[in-house]
Design a protein around this motif. Sequence first.
Motif, PDB file in Angstrom:
ATOM      1  N   LYS A 128     -30.778 -13.256 -38.603  1.00 52.37           N
ATOM      2  CA  LYS A 128     -29.908 -14.451 -38.051  1.00 52.37           C
ATOM      3  C   LYS A 128     -29.129 -14.021 -36.720  1.00 52.37           C
ATOM      4  N   VAL A 129     -28.926 -12.755 -36.622  1.00 54.54           N
ATOM      5  CA  VAL A 129     -27.965 -12.123 -35.501  1.00 54.54           C
ATOM      6  C   VAL A 129     -28.421 -12.562 -34.242  1.00 54.54           C
ATOM      7  N   SER A 130     -27.804 -12.433 -33.272  1.00 51.60           N
ATOM      8  CA  SER A 130     -27.935 -12.582 -31.903  1.00 51.60           C
ATOM      9  C   SER A 130     -26.920 -11.651 -30.901  1.00 51.60           C
ATOM     10  N   PHE A 131     -27.734 -11.097 -29.960  1.00 48.94           N
ATOM     11  CA  PHE A 131     -26.617 -10.081 -29.203  1.00 48.94           C
ATOM     12  C   PHE A 131     -26.779 -10.874 -27.587  1.00 48.94           C
ATOM     13  N   ILE A 132     -25.282 -10.980 -27.037  1.00 47.81           N
ATOM     14  CA  ILE A 132     -25.402 -11.727 -25.735  1.00 47.81           C
ATOM     15  C   ILE A 132     -24.422 -10.729 -24.974  1.00 47.81           C
ATOM     16  N   GLN A 133     -25.020 -10.511 -23.802  1.00 48.56           N
ATOM     17  CA  GLN A 133     -24.193  -9.920 -22.753  1.00 48.56           C
ATOM     18  C   GLN A 133     -23.419 -11.185 -21.868  1.00 48.56           C
ATOM     19  N   ALA A 134     -22.293 -11.389 -22.372  1.00 49.04           N
ATOM     20  CA  ALA A 134     -21.844 -12.965 -22.049  1.00 49.04           C
ATOM     21  C   ALA A 134     -21.021 -12.846 -21.009  1.00 49.04           C
ATOM     22  N   PHE A 135     -20.865 -11.555 -20.316  1.00 55.24           N
ATOM     23  CA  PHE A 135     -19.874 -11.462 -19.359  1.00 55.24           C
ATOM     24  C   PHE A 135     -20.015 -12.333 -17.843  1.00 55.24           C
ATOM     25  N   SER A 136     -21.131 -12.297 -17.520  1.00 51.21           N
ATOM     26  CA  SER A 136     -21.536 -13.160 -16.316  1.00 51.21           C
ATOM     27  C   SER A 136     -21.044 -14.538 -16.327  1.00 51.21           C
ATOM     28  N   LEU A 137     -21.223 -15.015 -17.497  1.00 49.05           N
ATOM     29  CA  LEU A 137     -21.011 -16.457 -17.937  1.00 49.05           C
ATOM     30  C   LEU A 137     -19.549 -16.756 -17.516  1.00 49.05           C
ATOM     31  N   ILE A 138     -18.628 -15.894 -17.715  1.00 49.37           N
ATOM     32  CA  ILE A 138     -17.268 -16.327 -17.435  1.00 49.37           C
ATOM     33  C   ILE A 138     -16.889 -15.371 -16.092  1.00 49.37           C
ATOM     34  N   GLY A 139     -17.938 -14.769 -15.361  1.00 47.97           N
ATOM     35  CA  GLY A 139     -17.591 -14.274 -14.116  1.00 47.97           C
ATOM     36  C   GLY A 139     -17.170 -12.875 -14.079  1.00 47.97           C
ATOM     37  N   ILE A 141     -18.221  -8.595 -15.396  1.00 53.75           N
ATOM     38  CA  ILE A 141     -19.358  -7.662 -15.478  1.00 53.75           C
ATOM     39  C   ILE A 141     -19.311  -6.925 -16.663  1.00 53.75           C
ATOM     40  N   PRO A 142     -20.352  -6.714 -17.366  1.00 48.35           N
ATOM     41  CA  PRO A 142     -20.419  -5.796 -18.660  1.00 48.35           C
ATOM     42  C   PRO A 142     -19.685  -4.435 -18.427  1.00 48.35           C
ATOM     43  N   ASP A 143     -18.847  -4.447 -19.584  1.00 50.81           N
ATOM     44  CA  ASP A 143     -18.122  -3.135 -19.902  1.00 50.81           C
ATOM     45  C   ASP A 143     -18.267  -2.585 -21.031  1.00 50.81           C
ATOM     46  N   SER A 144     -17.265  -1.603 -21.570  1.00 49.82           N
ATOM     47  CA  SER A 144     -17.539  -0.941 -22.971  1.00 49.82           C
ATOM     48  C   SER A 144     -18.948  -0.388 -22.901  1.00 49.82           C
ATOM     49  N   ALA A 145     -19.276   0.314 -21.692  1.00 43.82           N
ATOM     50  CA  ALA A 145     -20.319   1.060 -21.518  1.00 43.82           C
ATOM     51  C   ALA A 145     -21.873   0.246 -21.494  1.00 43.82           C
ATOM     52  N   GLY A 146     -21.687  -0.956 -21.358  1.00 38.50           N
ATOM     53  CA  GLY A 146     -23.037  -1.826 -21.395  1.00 38.50           C
ATOM     54  C   GLY A 146     -24.027  -1.481 -20.319  1.00 38.50           C
ATOM     55  N   THR A 147     -23.360  -1.171 -18.906  1.00 41.53           N
ATOM     56  CA  THR A 147     -24.100  -0.848 -18.123  1.00 41.53           C
ATOM     57  C   THR A 147     -24.700   0.621 -18.059  1.00 41.53           C
ATOM     58  N   PHE A 148     -24.195   1.340 -19.049  1.00 40.52           N
ATOM     59  CA  PHE A 148     -24.598   2.806 -19.224  1.00 40.52           C
ATOM     60  C   PHE A 148     -25.618   2.789 -20.184  1.00 40.52           C
ATOM     61  N   ILE A 154     -33.149  -0.250 -23.019  1.00 42.04           N
ATOM     62  CA  ILE A 154     -34.346  -1.158 -22.883  1.00 42.04           C
ATOM     63  C   ILE A 154     -34.975  -1.107 -21.583  1.00 42.04           C
ATOM     64  N   GLY A 155     -34.561  -0.329 -20.703  1.00 39.43           N
ATOM     65  CA  GLY A 155     -35.007  -0.390 -19.239  1.00 39.43           C
ATOM     66  C   GLY A 155     -34.269  -0.911 -18.191  1.00 39.43           C
ATOM     67  N   PHE A 156     -34.394  -0.471 -17.062  1.00 41.84           N
ATOM     68  CA  PHE A 156     -33.470  -1.049 -15.950  1.00 41.84           C
ATOM     69  C   PHE A 156     -33.773  -2.404 -15.647  1.00 41.84           C
ATOM     70  N   GLN A 157     -34.811  -3.199 -15.554  1.00 41.63           N
ATOM     71  CA  GLN A 157     -35.152  -4.278 -15.292  1.00 41.63           C
ATOM     72  C   GLN A 157     -34.563  -5.299 -16.169  1.00 41.63           C
ATOM     73  N   LYS A 158     -34.933  -5.079 -17.235  1.00 44.37           N
ATOM     74  CA  LYS A 158     -34.665  -5.985 -18.490  1.00 44.37           C
ATOM     75  C   LYS A 158     -33.159  -6.018 -18.666  1.00 44.37           C
ATOM     76  N   ALA A 159     -32.535  -4.934 -18.713  1.00 48.70           N
ATOM     77  CA  ALA A 159     -31.103  -4.746 -18.873  1.00 48.70           C
ATOM     78  C   ALA A 159     -30.427  -5.466 -17.715  1.00 48.70           C
ATOM     79  N   LEU A 160     -30.705  -5.222 -16.548  1.00 44.51           N
ATOM     80  CA  LEU A 160     -30.154  -6.266 -15.485  1.00 44.51           C
ATOM     81  C   LEU A 160     -30.284  -7.671 -15.601  1.00 44.51           C
ATOM     82  N   ALA A 161     -31.310  -8.041 -16.013  1.00 44.95           N
ATOM     83  CA  ALA A 161     -31.636  -9.308 -16.182  1.00 44.95           C
ATOM     84  C   ALA A 161     -30.891  -9.862 -17.115  1.00 44.95           C
ATOM     85  N   LEU A 162     -30.655  -9.287 -18.400  1.00 44.31           N
ATOM     86  CA  LEU A 162     -29.824  -9.925 -19.371  1.00 44.31           C
ATOM     87  C   LEU A 162     -28.456  -9.773 -18.863  1.00 44.31           C
TER      88      LEU A 162
END
Length: 261
Positions: A128-139, A141-148, A154-162
């Motif tokens: 029932k769990v979900s994961f959300i890179q919610a940063f862009s939704l409030i303007g 960028i991903p922090d806490s090493a999300g961009t690392f 999962i790969g560059f293209q998929k990660a950038l899209a999420l």
Amino acid sequence: MSSNSIELNLENNIAYITLNRSEVFNSFNREMALNLQQVFDDCETNPEVRAIVLTGNGKAFCAGQDLKEVTSPELNPGFKKILEEHYNPIITRIRSIKKPIIAAVNGVAAGAGANIALACDIVVAHEKVSFIQAFSLIGLIPDSAGTFFLPRLIGFQKALALAMLGDKISAEDAEKMGMIYKVTALDDFEKEVGKLAFKLAQMPTLALGKIKEAFNQSLTNNLEQQLALESKLQIEAAQTEDYEEGVAAFIEKRQPKFKGQ
């Protein structure tokens, strides 16, 4: 041991760390971030701790930053302090502790909460769990090493899209794309986490720490550097009591009894 915002329980050489602000979906304020760092430090130095489980209380794992704190004129520490004193030290502790850390994702993991989970060694979530890179939704960028970590998982293209779209990803899809280790049925979640943590706590702790160190450095090493590191760490591992016990148990056709030494 516990605090208002973090609970710590030790059982069978497993430290269960629980984020405990369920009324705000375990979102981070300054108190919780600093308390979590202290608890990680305690687990690192406590020889009784041979595996760590990080989870959340209530319906969420962690919803990221408490936005009421950052919008409060009285409480807002500012993004510089939030990143440099809260999240960055949490991530560096997760990666530097030479003990296995399981993120037991019991509910939604959003923003910094998602990326803290992904920084852990093994991520287990229920169906029932979900994961959300919610940063862009409030303007933001991903922090806490999300961009690392995310593009490496999962790969560059998929990660950038999420990161750009802020899509909600189910635990099942997260497992399929290699974002997490395992998804379980809701009813089996606690049992499966407990079994996995118990197994890790019975294994050769020093060797697991060296495996973690080798994988950490592989993120930036070239092949020559990594081969040299493997040689160094393997020589160190071969000098441990657990190595001697593992070899003896193999020869004697019995289960090894590792002590983490």
